[in-house]
Design an enzyme around this catalytic site. Structure first.
Site, PDB file in Angstrom:
ATOM      1  N   GLU A  15       0.827  -1.209   0.000  1.00 40.74           N
ATOM      2  CA  GLU A  15       0.000   0.000   0.000  1.00 40.74           C
ATOM      3  C   GLU A  15       0.863   1.261   0.000  1.00 40.74           C
ATOM      4  O   GLU A  15       0.513   2.270  -0.617  1.00 40.74           O
ATOM      5  CB  GLU A  15      -0.888   0.025   1.260  1.00 40.74           C
ATOM      6  CG  GLU A  15      -1.876  -1.120   1.355  1.00 40.74           C
ATOM      7  CD  GLU A  15      -2.464  -1.284   2.760  1.00 40.74           C
ATOM      8  OE1 GLU A  15      -3.533  -1.896   2.857  1.00 40.74           O
ATOM      9  OE2 GLU A  15      -1.860  -0.826   3.757  1.00 40.74           O
ATOM     10  N   ASP A 202     -12.254  -4.744  -1.470  1.00 39.84           N
ATOM     11  CA  ASP A 202     -13.149  -5.903  -1.413  1.00 39.84           C
ATOM     12  C   ASP A 202     -14.484  -5.455  -0.831  1.00 39.84           C
ATOM     13  O   ASP A 202     -14.552  -4.437  -0.152  1.00 39.84           O
ATOM     14  CB  ASP A 202     -12.535  -7.043  -0.579  1.00 39.84           C
ATOM     15  CG  ASP A 202     -12.165  -6.595   0.822  1.00 39.84           C
ATOM     16  OD1 ASP A 202     -13.053  -6.650   1.688  1.00 39.84           O
ATOM     17  OD2 ASP A 202     -11.006  -6.195   1.056  1.00 39.84           O
TER      18      ASP A 202
HETATM   19  N1  SAH Z   1      -1.332  -9.864   3.404  1.00 35.60           N
HETATM   20  C1  SAH Z   1      -2.635 -10.472   3.383  1.00 35.60           C
HETATM   21  C2  SAH Z   1      -3.738  -9.617   3.919  1.00 35.60           C
HETATM   22  C3  SAH Z   1      -3.322  -8.506   4.832  1.00 35.60           C
HETATM   23  S1  SAH Z   1      -4.541  -8.054   5.991  1.00 35.60           S
HETATM   24  C4  SAH Z   1      -2.936 -10.899   1.963  1.00 35.60           C
HETATM   25  O1  SAH Z   1      -2.200 -10.512   1.068  1.00 35.60           O
HETATM   26  O2  SAH Z   1      -3.926 -11.609   1.759  1.00 35.60           O
HETATM   27  C5  SAH Z   1      -5.442  -6.840   5.191  1.00 35.60           C
HETATM   28  C6  SAH Z   1      -4.951  -5.415   5.291  1.00 35.60           C
HETATM   29  O3  SAH Z   1      -5.758  -4.670   4.422  1.00 35.60           O
HETATM   30  C7  SAH Z   1      -5.108  -4.762   6.663  1.00 35.60           C
HETATM   31  O4  SAH Z   1      -4.088  -3.821   6.892  1.00 35.60           O
HETATM   32  C8  SAH Z   1      -6.502  -4.105   6.599  1.00 35.60           C
HETATM   33  O5  SAH Z   1      -6.556  -2.827   7.226  1.00 35.60           O
HETATM   34  C9  SAH Z   1      -6.800  -3.976   5.118  1.00 35.60           C
HETATM   35  N2  SAH Z   1      -8.074  -4.589   4.658  1.00 35.60           N
HETATM   36  C10 SAH Z   1      -8.418  -4.683   3.350  1.00 35.60           C
HETATM   37  N3  SAH Z   1      -9.637  -5.264   3.224  1.00 35.60           N
HETATM   38  C11 SAH Z   1     -10.080  -5.551   4.469  1.00 35.60           C
HETATM   39  C12 SAH Z   1     -11.252  -6.168   4.986  1.00 35.60           C
HETATM   40  N4  SAH Z   1     -12.243  -6.599   4.190  1.00 35.60           N
HETATM   41  N5  SAH Z   1     -11.352  -6.343   6.316  1.00 35.60           N
HETATM   42  C13 SAH Z   1     -10.379  -5.904   7.133  1.00 35.60           C
HETATM   43  N6  SAH Z   1      -9.250  -5.329   6.700  1.00 35.60           N
HETATM   44  C14 SAH Z   1      -9.075  -5.127   5.381  1.00 35.60           C
END
Ligand code: SAH
Length: 248
Positions: A15, A202
């Site tokens: 990000e 998402d």
């Molecule tokens: N590295 C993992 C996911 C990281 S956690 C992967 O690649 O799958 C997700 C990060 O994005 C967190 O910092 C959160 O703040 C944000 N985020 C994005 N969508 C989210 C959701 N639906 N629920 C909670 N956090 C979300």
């Protein structure tokens, strides 16, 4: 007091990288205790000082330090070391489609930040668990830069379980992340104004599982986020915190 120093707190390098590259922010070494993972990147937009705090990597699990635990500590360190006039919690997030969220949208926070996964059914603890930490009113930025406004709900899971969604619904929150309420709690304690800038990657009420949407749209979201943060910071030039709200 006119805003001069802005701290942006971000959890994931995916990000943060577009912003670091675009603004050519330079890493500041030896800011914090050497065993801490947090990293600071500094630069300027016009005459505004910008410090980006990235929560770094967990050396044991080799992933970004997402969620509330690193966010509180990063915020404390940012406030005590960098003297910010205002803090921005920036990142990707989930959105509620039936309240208008679409993939790629930028949301600015309004109202209060709450938690949807801190259930403590005992005496006054339920309210403590949910929390209520204020966002700066940035309705004039939203109007002038054409961003959406919504309440942000924070929890420690990317996964969405039914009970969490019920709670998000009961608050009519639109944006779900894993850091903002934690940052807002520290800011409330220490009296530093803060708000969130979140890119929707998402949809909680979308067709696919959260993590599938997340990986599909992370780079789109991070790119939109970069431009939004640049525009929001540029907007703050010559303004006070009170100027960020629409006149009532
Ligand atoms: N590295 C993992 C996911 C990281 S956690 C992967 O690649 O799958 C997700 C990060 O994005 C967190 O910092 C959160 O703040 C944000 N985020 C994005 N969508 C989210 C959701 N639906 N629920 C909670 N956090 C979300």
């Amino acid at each position: 007091m006119v805003i001069k120093n802005i701290a942006v707190i971000m959890a994931m390098m995916d990000e943060a990288k577009p912003l670091i590259d675009n603004l050519i922010l330079t890493e500041q070494f030896d800011m914090f205790h050497k065993q801490l993972p947090f990293k600071v990147f500094t630069g300027k937009i016009d005459n505004l000082n910008v410090d980006l705090i990235w929560n770094g990597i967990d050396s044991k699990y080799n992933v970004d330090n997402v969620a509330t635990q690193p966010a509180t500590l990063a915020t404390y360190l940012a406030i005590t070391n960098l003297n910010p006039d205002i803090i921005i919690s920036a990142g990707t997030a989930g959105g509620v489609a039936k309240r208008g969220a679409e993939i790629g949208d930028i949301y600015l926070s309004c109202g209060v930040f709450r938690y949807h996964d801190r259930r403590i059914p005992y005496t006054n603890f339920p309210e403590y668990g949910v929390g209520s930490y204020p966002s700066v009113d940035v309705s004039s930025i939203a109007r002038d830069l054409n961003f959406k406004l919504g309440e942000v709900s924070t929890g420690n899971s990317l996964e969405l379980i039914e009970r969490d969604f019920e709670i998000i619904e009961s608050h009519q929150s639109v944006v779900k992340d894993m850091e903002a309420a934690a940052i807002a709690w520290v800011c409330r304690l220490l009296g530093i104004p803060m708000f969130a800038v979140k890119a929707i990657v998402d949809l909680l009420d979308g067709e696919k599982a959260t993590h599938e949407q997340f990986s599909e749209y992370l780079s789109l979201g991070s790119s939109n986020l970069k431009q939004a943060i640049i525009d929001v910071i540029a907007y703050c030039k010559g303004k006070t915190v009170a100027d960020l709200a629409l006149p009532r």
